[in-house]
Design a protein around this motif. Sequence first.
Motif, PDB file in Angstrom:
ATOM      1  N   SER A 498      56.651  77.116  41.098  1.00 37.64           N
ATOM      2  CA  SER A 498      57.411  76.302  42.064  1.00 37.64           C
ATOM      3  C   SER A 498      58.867  76.768  42.107  1.00 37.64           C
ATOM      4  CB  SER A 498      57.358  74.828  41.657  1.00 37.64           C
ATOM      5  OG  SER A 498      57.889  74.652  40.361  1.00 37.64           O
ATOM      6  N   GLY A 499      59.627  76.258  43.119  1.00 37.15           N
ATOM      7  CA  GLY A 499      61.065  76.533  43.210  1.00 37.15           C
ATOM      8  C   GLY A 499      61.379  77.892  43.784  1.00 37.15           C
ATOM      9  N   ASP A 500      62.494  78.462  43.294  1.00 36.44           N
ATOM     10  CA  ASP A 500      62.983  79.747  43.795  1.00 36.44           C
ATOM     11  C   ASP A 500      62.052  80.901  43.441  1.00 36.44           C
ATOM     12  OD1 ASP A 500      65.227  78.517  44.839  1.00 36.44           O
ATOM     13  OD2 ASP A 500      66.353  78.725  42.951  1.00 36.44           O
ATOM     14  N   LYS A 501      61.284  80.745  42.365  1.00 37.45           N
ATOM     15  CA  LYS A 501      60.344  81.804  41.954  1.00 37.45           C
ATOM     16  C   LYS A 501      59.310  82.056  43.042  1.00 37.45           C
ATOM     17  CE  LYS A 501      60.818  80.418  37.128  1.00 37.45           C
ATOM     18  NZ  LYS A 501      60.165  79.746  35.995  1.00 37.45           N
ATOM     19  N   SER A 502      58.781  80.966  43.623  1.00 31.61           N
ATOM     20  CA  SER A 502      57.773  81.106  44.678  1.00 31.61           C
ATOM     21  C   SER A 502      58.387  81.690  45.953  1.00 31.61           C
ATOM     22  CB  SER A 502      57.125  79.754  44.974  1.00 31.61           C
ATOM     23  OG  SER A 502      58.098  78.813  45.394  1.00 31.61           O
ATOM     24  N   ARG A 503      59.640  81.350  46.246  1.00 33.05           N
ATOM     25  CA  ARG A 503      60.315  81.858  47.463  1.00 33.05           C
ATOM     26  C   ARG A 503      60.393  83.385  47.451  1.00 33.05           C
ATOM     27  NH1 ARG A 503      63.384  79.268  51.172  1.00 33.05           N
ATOM     28  NH2 ARG A 503      63.543  77.404  49.865  1.00 33.05           N
ATOM     29  N   GLU A 504      60.743  83.962  46.300  1.00 38.39           N
ATOM     30  CA  GLU A 504      60.859  85.419  46.186  1.00 38.39           C
ATOM     31  C   GLU A 504      59.521  86.099  46.461  1.00 38.39           C
ATOM     32  OE1 GLU A 504      62.509  86.549  42.441  1.00 38.39           O
ATOM     33  OE2 GLU A 504      64.275  85.286  42.683  1.00 38.39           O
ATOM     34  N   ILE A 505      58.443  85.538  45.907  1.00 36.63           N
ATOM     35  CA  ILE A 505      57.117  86.137  46.098  1.00 36.63           C
ATOM     36  C   ILE A 505      56.667  85.997  47.545  1.00 36.63           C
ATOM     37  CG2 ILE A 505      54.676  85.966  45.434  1.00 36.63           C
ATOM     38  CD1 ILE A 505      55.679  85.142  42.641  1.00 36.63           C
ATOM     39  N   PHE A 506      56.904  84.841  48.145  1.00 36.39           N
ATOM     40  CA  PHE A 506      56.534  84.619  49.551  1.00 36.39           C
ATOM     41  C   PHE A 506      57.235  85.608  50.483  1.00 36.39           C
ATOM     42  CE2 PHE A 506      55.546  79.967  48.485  1.00 36.39           C
ATOM     43  CZ  PHE A 506      54.184  80.222  48.385  1.00 36.39           C
ATOM     44  N   GLN A 507      58.481  85.899  50.206  1.00 35.25           N
ATOM     45  CA  GLN A 507      59.232  86.862  51.021  1.00 35.25           C
ATOM     46  C   GLN A 507      58.608  88.260  50.943  1.00 35.25           C
ATOM     47  OE1 GLN A 507      63.237  86.559  49.556  1.00 35.25           O
ATOM     48  NE2 GLN A 507      63.722  84.721  50.766  1.00 35.25           N
ATOM     49  N   LEU A 508      58.248  88.671  49.720  1.00 35.73           N
ATOM     50  CA  LEU A 508      57.649  89.998  49.525  1.00 35.73           C
ATOM     51  C   LEU A 508      56.260  90.097  50.144  1.00 35.73           C
ATOM     52  CD1 LEU A 508      58.697  90.444  45.786  1.00 35.73           C
ATOM     53  CD2 LEU A 508      59.566  91.804  47.689  1.00 35.73           C
ATOM     54  N   ILE A 509      55.453  89.042  49.964  1.00 32.34           N
ATOM     55  CA  ILE A 509      54.079  89.059  50.490  1.00 32.34           C
ATOM     56  C   ILE A 509      54.079  88.991  52.019  1.00 32.34           C
ATOM     57  CG2 ILE A 509      51.923  87.724  50.606  1.00 32.34           C
ATOM     58  CD1 ILE A 509      52.434  86.976  47.646  1.00 32.34           C
ATOM     59  N   SER A 510      54.942  88.170  52.586  1.00 27.57           N
ATOM     60  CA  SER A 510      54.992  88.021  54.048  1.00 27.57           C
ATOM     61  C   SER A 510      55.382  89.318  54.745  1.00 27.57           C
ATOM     62  CB  SER A 510      55.979  86.909  54.429  1.00 27.57           C
ATOM     63  OG  SER A 510      57.291  87.249  54.030  1.00 27.57           O
ATOM     64  N   MET A 511      56.225  90.119  54.111  1.00 21.11           N
ATOM     65  CA  MET A 511      56.601  91.427  54.661  1.00 21.11           C
ATOM     66  C   MET A 511      55.371  92.329  54.805  1.00 21.11           C
ATOM     67  SD  MET A 511      59.951  91.727  55.257  1.00 21.11           S
ATOM     68  CE  MET A 511      60.475  93.403  54.954  1.00 21.11           C
ATOM     69  N   GLU A 512      54.477  92.269  53.794  1.00 20.37           N
ATOM     70  CA  GLU A 512      53.264  93.098  53.815  1.00 20.37           C
ATOM     71  C   GLU A 512      52.246  92.566  54.821  1.00 20.37           C
ATOM     72  OE1 GLU A 512      52.781  95.923  52.182  1.00 20.37           O
ATOM     73  OE2 GLU A 512      54.716  95.824  51.182  1.00 20.37           O
ATOM     74  N   ILE A 513      52.058  91.228  54.850  1.00 21.47           N
ATOM     75  CA  ILE A 513      51.054  90.624  55.745  1.00 21.47           C
ATOM     76  C   ILE A 513      51.439  90.804  57.210  1.00 21.47           C
ATOM     77  CG2 ILE A 513      49.990  88.425  56.453  1.00 21.47           C
ATOM     78  CD1 ILE A 513      50.297  87.548  53.475  1.00 21.47           C
ATOM     79  N   SER A 514      52.727  90.670  57.524  1.00 16.63           N
ATOM     80  CA  SER A 514      53.186  90.710  58.923  1.00 16.63           C
ATOM     81  C   SER A 514      53.246  92.123  59.511  1.00 16.63           C
ATOM     82  CB  SER A 514      54.570  90.061  59.049  1.00 16.63           C
ATOM     83  OG  SER A 514      55.505  90.745  58.229  1.00 16.63           O
ATOM     84  N   SER A 515      53.074  93.139  58.696  1.00  6.69           N
ATOM     85  CA  SER A 515      53.108  94.508  59.235  1.00  6.69           C
ATOM     86  C   SER A 515      51.816  94.796  60.008  1.00  6.69           C
ATOM     87  CB  SER A 515      53.270  95.527  58.102  1.00  6.69           C
ATOM     88  OG  SER A 515      52.111  95.572  57.311  1.00  6.69           O
ATOM     89  N   PRO A 516      51.887  95.479  61.176  1.00  9.81           N
ATOM     90  CA  PRO A 516      50.676  95.745  61.976  1.00  9.81           C
ATOM     91  C   PRO A 516      49.700  96.714  61.306  1.00  9.81           C
ATOM     92  CG  PRO A 516      52.599  96.808  62.958  1.00  9.81           C
ATOM     93  CD  PRO A 516      53.101  95.987  61.829  1.00  9.81           C
TER      94      PRO A 516
END
Length: 625
Positions: A498-516
Motif C-alpha cells: 500500500s501507499g507510495d510503494k504501490s504508486r511506483e510499481i503502477f507507474q512502471l507497469i502502466s508504461m509497459e501495458i499502454s505501449s502498442p
Amino acid sequence: MKVKKEEKKIRGSLERSSKIKKRKDKNHIQKVDLKSSKPTFSKLQVLNSLKNEKSENGEKLKRENDKKMFGKSYQKSKFNSEEKTNWPQFKKEKKILKIKRKEGKYKDLSTLIKEVKVIYEKLKCRNTPNKDELSEKLFDLLLKANCMQKFVLAHDTSRIIQCLFRYAPQKIRNIICSELLPITVSMMQSRYAHFCITTMLKYASEDAISQLIESLYGSVIKLCSHNIAGKIMDTIYFEKASKNQKICLRQEFYSDLLVKMKDLNVQKLNDAYNIVQNSKEFILENVKNKLTHLVNKNAMDNSLVHEILLEYIEECREGKSKENCDEFIKICIPVIPHLVTTKNGAKSAIYIFWYSPTKERRAILKILKDHLLKICTHEHGHQLILAIVNGLDDTKAVKKLIIDPLMESFHEILTNQYGRKVLHWLISPADKEIFHPNFINFLDNGLIYSKKDKKMRRNEIFEQIEQLILEKIKENPRICISNSSIGLLVSAFLKEISGDKSREIFQLISMEISSPTWKVENCVEELAIEDTGMHHVLKKILKQDITRKEKGEATLAEELLKNLSDNTIGLWIAKNRGCFVLILLFEALDKEKQEYFKKNFKLHTNTLEKSPHTGAKILLQKIKS
C-alpha cells in the motif's frame, strides 16, 4: 633341521660383518656377551634377514619364469635403471603381454571372441543392411558356445550382447532373457553388465520384463543398497513393475517371512501386523534396521525406499516405537536433499522437519542451503520449503538461509512454475486460488510443533520480503507482465502492499501495458490484451483498484489513463476483451477521472458503433451516460 641350518649360516655371516664394520647406532639390536668376544644376535634380527632372503629368491624366480614364458620379448632394461628404455619397443611388448594374458584367461573362447567382434562392428553401424541376418548369425555362435553369461559380465564382450539384444528380433530376445535370468542379480551389480539390464527393460517384451522383476525377489534390499543396482531398482519400481509386483518388492522390507512367502493381502506396513499377533514392535524394528543400513550406504535416492520410509514414519509415532523413531529421524537429517526427489520422499522429509527439535531444524536449513535453488524449482521439493516457511518460528533464520539466497536467483525462480509457488506462499500464504485446500490443511497440521502465532509469523516474513521484491520489480518491470502466471503473482503482491510503494510499481507497469507493442511471451502474433490469462490478470488488478480507491490509495487505472495513447486505444477498441478491460478501467476511476475518460473516448464513438462486439456496445453506453 633345514631351518636350523639356515639360522647357523645367517649367524655366521652376521658375525663376519660385525668384525669388519662396527655399527655407530646406539639403538641397534646386537647383543654382546662379556665372557666371549663373539657377538650374539636376537631372534627378531634373524627372522627379518630370513624374510629378506626369501623375497629376493622370489623375485629371481619371477624373473626366470617371465623369461621362459615370453622369451626375447622380456628385457632386463625394465629393471635396470642405468640402461635407457626404448619406449616404442616397450609399448609393443606391453601389447603382446596384454594379448597373451587375455588368451590365457579365455583359452577356449579367444577365437570365438575375434569372430564375434567382427560381426559386432558391422551390426552396431547405422547404415549396415540385413541386421536381422547378422544378429541371428551372432546369436547362433554365442548359443553354441554356451558363453552368454560369461560374455555379459566381461567388460569388452558385454557390449556385444547389449547390441545383439537391441537389433535382434523378438524371438531371439526372449531366448537371451531366459539365458540371463539366473544371473540377473549379479548383472545388476556389475559395472558393465548393468547396461544390458537397462536395454532389456527398454526392448524386451512385457512377459520377459515381469520374469526379470520376479527373479530379483529375495535380494531387493541388497540391490537397493548397491550404488549401481539402486538406480535400476528405482526405474523398475517406478516405471516397469505392476501393482502386484510393487507389493511383493515392498514386502521384503517388512519381514523376513515375506521375503520367501509372498502374500498379496499384505499391501501396506500395517497389513503385516495381521500375519502374527503382537508383532508390531518387532516388524517396525526390522524396518528401521533395514532403512538405517540404506542411510549408512547413502542409497536413499530411490522411490521404493521413499515409500517404505513414509510408511514407517507414519506408523511409528505411537507407542513404544516413538523413541526409536526419534533416533532414526536424527540419522535421516543429512539425507534430506535425496528424499525430495519423489512425492513420498518430500512428504517424509516434511515429517522429519516437523518431528525434529529446534537445533536440528536449523541444521536442516544449513544442509538445504547448498541445494536450495534445485529444491525450490523441483516438482516435489518445493513443498518442503513451503512447510519450513509455514512452520519455523525463527523468521530471521528463514530470511538468512532461505529468502536471501532465493533473491540472488530471483529470475530463475520467477520463471519456474514451482519456484513461483514458493514466492506466492511468501507473499500471500494459503491462497486457495494457487494451492489446493487439502495441501493447505496438511501444512497447517505441522503448526502443532511450533509456538508462534500463525498471523504474526506470516506478517514478519512478508515484511522481510516486501522491499526485496519491490527492488526486483523496479529492475525489470517488463517481466512482471510477460505472461499470465507471473502476472498472478504480481497481482497478489499488489494486493498486499500500500501507499507510495504501490504508486511506483503502477507507474512502471502502466508504461509497459499502454505501449502498442505489448505482447505476451511465446505469442508474437497476438496482442497481450487478447491473451486469456493476461486478460484475467488485468481484470483482477482493476477490481482491486475499486477497494484501493475507497481507501484513497494509488490505482493502476489512474496511471493507465495517463499513459494510454490514441494508437493503443484504437487497438484495444477493435478487440472484445480490450473493450471489457476499458470498462473495468472506467469503473475503477473516480467521477472527475471518468469525465476525463469520456472526453478522450468521444473521438472513437464511430468505431465503437460499427463494432459487432458486446464489449464495444457496453463501453459506448458508459461513454454516452
